[in-house]
Design a protein around this motif. Structure first.
Motif, short mmCIF file in Angstrom:
data_model
loop_
_atom_site.label_atom_id
_atom_site.label_comp_id
_atom_site.label_asym_id
_atom_site.label_seq_id
_atom_site.Cartn_x
_atom_site.Cartn_y
_atom_site.Cartn_z
N ARG A 205 0.98 -1.11 0.14
CA ARG A 205 0.62 0.16 0.05
C ARG A 205 0.59 0.85 0.47
N ARG A 213 1.09 9.32 -5.59
CA ARG A 213 1.98 10.86 -4.99
C ARG A 213 2.83 11.16 -6.00
N GLN A 228 -9.58 9.69 -7.17
CA GLN A 228 -11.07 9.70 -5.78
C GLN A 228 -11.34 8.43 -5.72
N MET A 231 -7.55 6.14 -5.28
CA MET A 231 -6.83 6.60 -4.10
C MET A 231 -7.27 5.94 -2.74
N ALA A 232 -9.07 5.54 -2.87
CA ALA A 232 -9.90 4.76 -2.34
C ALA A 232 -9.39 3.56 -2.45
N LEU A 235 -8.18 1.93 0.82
CA LEU A 235 -8.18 0.68 1.80
C LEU A 235 -9.17 -0.07 2.01
N TRP A 236 -8.56 -0.93 0.39
CA TRP A 236 -9.19 -2.38 0.57
C TRP A 236 -7.51 -3.41 -0.43
N PRO A 244 -15.61 -2.40 -3.22
CA PRO A 244 -16.12 -1.86 -4.79
C PRO A 244 -15.94 -1.33 -5.61
N ILE B 136 0.32 9.81 8.22
CA ILE B 136 -0.50 8.92 6.98
C ILE B 136 -1.22 7.53 7.22
N ASN B 137 -0.48 6.93 7.77
CA ASN B 137 -0.26 5.03 8.21
C ASN B 137 -1.26 4.62 8.88
N LEU B 140 -4.34 5.89 7.01
CA LEU B 140 -4.60 4.90 6.26
C LEU B 140 -5.06 3.30 7.38
N GLU B 141 -4.34 2.92 8.20
CA GLU B 141 -5.73 2.06 9.56
C GLU B 141 -6.57 2.26 9.64
N ALA B 143 -8.70 4.10 8.27
CA ALA B 143 -9.99 4.86 7.00
C ALA B 143 -10.26 2.79 7.04
N GLN B 144 -9.05 2.14 6.40
CA GLN B 144 -9.77 0.73 6.70
C GLN B 144 -10.13 0.32 7.31
N ALA B 148 -13.81 2.15 5.63
CA ALA B 148 -14.46 1.03 4.80
C ALA B 148 -15.25 0.10 4.66
N GLU B 152 -19.37 0.63 2.30
CA GLU B 152 -19.54 -1.07 1.45
C GLU B 152 -21.06 -0.78 1.49
N LEU B 158 -19.59 6.27 0.56
CA LEU B 158 -18.90 5.56 -0.01
C LEU B 158 -17.73 6.62 -0.87
N ILE B 161 -15.89 9.20 1.10
CA ILE B 161 -14.43 8.49 1.64
C ILE B 161 -13.81 8.45 0.60
N GLU B 162 -13.80 8.51 -0.30
CA GLU B 162 -13.06 9.05 -1.34
C GLU B 162 -12.63 10.93 -1.63
N VAL B 165 -9.94 9.98 1.14
CA VAL B 165 -9.06 9.46 1.19
C VAL B 165 -8.38 10.29 -0.02
N LEU B 168 -4.80 12.01 0.45
CA LEU B 168 -3.06 11.57 0.80
C LEU B 168 -2.26 11.98 -0.26
#
Lengths: 386, 246
Positions: A205, A213, A228, A231-232, A235-236, A244, B136-137, B140-141, B143-144, B148, B152, B158, B161-162, B165, B168
């Protein structure tokens, strides 16, 4: 329709041949069996020390049995059936297909070097570089290799993409950044998208974020929606296939992108993305039935179609082969040609040259436009070129 | 309400005798208007209750307490709960989202359960604060794990969130297409949402009455403009009467 009949006749031939073959094998087996039996009997008699008279009786017995079998009669029956089916099939073939398509051939004098160049470039375009080189060498052409290097580059990029290596494609897209932008192509962004997803799913990741970047930021202002979603995806990262955005992993993106790259690559070379030779042959295939029918009709009318400049019937080969605009004169209701080109009148309307000649009494008088009240003289009209 | 009703009734009675003048606007002079206004009686206790309602709803605890002492007007809720609500609001406005969440749950555990959208926005604000701090890390943790799953379930979440995020991807997060998420106004928006939810959970209106009254005044004046020329209030902070245009 015709093909169904052909298929039936062909299947019948296969059936008859199979049964004939089986029958022949059966008859041969019977003959072999009888001969072997006779041999066995003779060998048994030899041990009993009897005379040759007994051998003669065995041979006579064998002859009688073979006559009883009548193998030739059996084979004749099957062979006749096979021949009948084959004969029908041949008649159907002759009726359904034209055995001599050279009737539709017109002897047009092409320059050999032009044809050779087209063929050589076709081979290079298909990625057949060795074949192209051999062809160029044998026909003594040296100019034909002009596009070889470019297509070699294109194929090396495409081959790399097939093993999921985007680096050559990214380098090429960066080098041609301005032209791609001018073409309105999003190829560069799409390549970076694919690379980002590759790094995210196969790398880490953090690497993906660094890549984004560096390479995705320049596209951010114009392509916010795409950025967008990409970048999302972070998270997956460990289960993108269940997210998604699972469709980002689809292999169809690679295929579409290879097509897009081919298209843009050829566009930047000033070439079409389809091989000219391939296009010509495809168009010819589509036009052939009409031409064959035409030759039959012309032969019946004792006319020589080889000499005429323009075909008397239209040949529809589909919209994919339409490269130029077509003008149909509203007065004559005929398509324009070299002898009868479209002419632009001062008022802006267009009619064919013959119409203008007729309307102006052979250029001698002013005439009225068929569409509007304007008047013009023939010398004011300009030929249009599409 | 009473004011607009009285004025409208008087205008009707004025118009009735002169039927021929019905098509043109009735002119009301400033003297006449001021005389009519003096006839309208408003009890001081009602005014005081309006002011107290405003102070309480907007969370001005000290002012409300002083006003209670000086005017003798009792607030309709416990002032202590205002203090709690304001602490939550202050926590959100200063970026301490986790503290805010804990305080909300102390007040009433069901507030966040019954408001998935509010909870999502608080989590979103927390992510924004982590990004602002350059963690940052950690961002991400968080948000994940937290955002997330909600994305869903809900397409609108969603999309938010986009956007968040996407911050970043920019090194300079202040000057980027999503920079407004890092504004103080984003915190204020989330804080207002929290405040409204707490008030609702305490069975109080989430908006003070005074602004509603001003809105009604504006509406009434717009209605009157169709029938009469009269001294209008244009500046609501001074409530000065403007002479009508002749």
């Amino acid at each position: 329709m015709e093909l169904d009949s052909l298929r039936e006749a062909f299947d019948r031939v296969i059936e008859k041949r199979a049964s004939s073959s089986a029958k022949a094998q059966e008859v041969i087996d019977q003959i072999v069996s009888e001969v072997e039996q006779a041999i066995t009997k003779m060998q048994m008699m030899n041990t009993d020390s009897m005379g040759t008279a007994d051998h003669s009786s065995i041979l006579a017995e064998l002859k009688a049995k073979l006559n009883e079998l009548a193998p030739l009669n059996q084979l004749e029956g099957c062979q006749k059936e096979l021949n009948v089916a084959l004969s029908k099939y041949l008649k159907l073939l002759e009726k359904s297909f034209s055995p001599d398509i050279s009737k539709a051939y017109r002897n047009v004098d092409f320059e050999a070097s032009t044809i050779n160049s087209i063929i050589a470039n076709h081979f290079y375009r298909q990625g057949l570089f060795d074949l192209g080189d051999s062809f160029v060498r044998e026909c003594g052409e040296s100019d034909g290799a002009h596009l070889k290097l470019q297509f070699q580059e294109m194929y090396s990029i495409l081959e790399a993409m097939q093993v999921r290596n985007l680096q050559p494609a990214l380098s090429w897209a960066a080098k041609n950044h301005d032209q791609l932008l001018q073409n309105g192509s999003m190829l560069e962004l799409k390549l970076h998208q694919l690379q980002f997803v590759e790094i995210l799913t196969k790398g880490s990741r953090d690497e993906a974020l660094k890549y984004a970047r560096t390479h995705l930021v320049p596209f951010a202002s114009l392509h916010k929606a795409e950025i967008q979603k990409l970048m999302a995806c972070l998270l997956w990262a460990d289960r993108l296939d269940q997210s998604p955005y699972a469709e980002f992993m689809s292999s169809t993106h690679w295929e579409k992108l290879a097509e897009e790259l081919t298209h843009q690559f050829c566009s930047l070379l000033g070439q079409s993305s389809e091989s000219p030779l391939g296009v010509a042959v495809s168009a010819g295939f589509q036009g052939l039935p009409t031409l064959l029918k035409l030759t039959t009709v012309m032969a019946a009318k004792k006319q020589e179609w080889q000499a005429m400049k323009q075909l008397p019937v239209p040949i529809d080969i589909g919209p994919e082969f339409q490269y130029h605009s077509v003008f149909v004169c509203p007065v004559l209701r005929e398509q324009s040609s070299d002898e009868n080109p479209p002419m632009l009148m001062p008022c802006g309307h267009v009619v064919s040259k013959q119409s203008i000649m007729k309307l102006s009494k052979s250029s001698s008088r002013p005439f009225k436009c068929p569409y509007c009240p304007s008047e013009a003289v023939a010398s004011q009209c300009k030929q249009l070129h599409f | 309400m009473f004011l607009s009703r009285i004025v409208l009734r008087d205008l009707d009675s004025i118009d009735s005798p002169a039927a021929s003048m019905a098509s043109s606007k009735k002119l009301v002079t400033r003297d006449e208007w001021e005389r009519k206004l003096r006839d309208v009686k408003i009890r001081k206790e009602d005014m005081n209750r309006l002011v107290m309602n405003f102070l309480v709803t907007e969370g001005f605890v000290d002012a409300a307490d002083k006003f209670r002492v000086e005017s003798g007007t009792q607030p309709d809720i416990d002032l202590a709960t205002i203090t709690d609500r304001m602490e939550v609001k202050r926590a959100v406005q200063s970026g301490n989202v986790q503290e805010a969440i804990e305080k909300i749950n102390d007040l009433n555990p069901t507030i966040l359960d019954t408001n998935p959208q509010l909870y999502f926005h608080l989590q979103q604000q927390k992510l924004i604060e982590l990004i602002r701090a350059g963690k940052i890390n950690e961002a991400l943790e968080f948000a994940q794990e937290e955002l997330a799953p909600r994305g869903e379930e809900n397409q609108v979440f969603l999309e938010e969130i986009e956007k968040t995020v996407a911050l970043l991807v920019f090194e300079d997060i202040k000057n980027c297409p999503y920079g407004e998420l890092l504004d103080v106004s984003q915190r204020l928006k989330t804080a207002s949402e929290v405040n409204a939810a707490i008030l609702t959970s305490q069975s109080h209106e989430k908006d003070p009455k005074l602004p509603s009254l001003l809105k009604m005044l504006i509406w009434t004046q717009n209605q009157l403009d169709e029938k009469a020329a009269y001294p209008r209030i244009n500046n609501f902070s001074t409530a000065a009467l403007e002479d009508p245009a002749i």
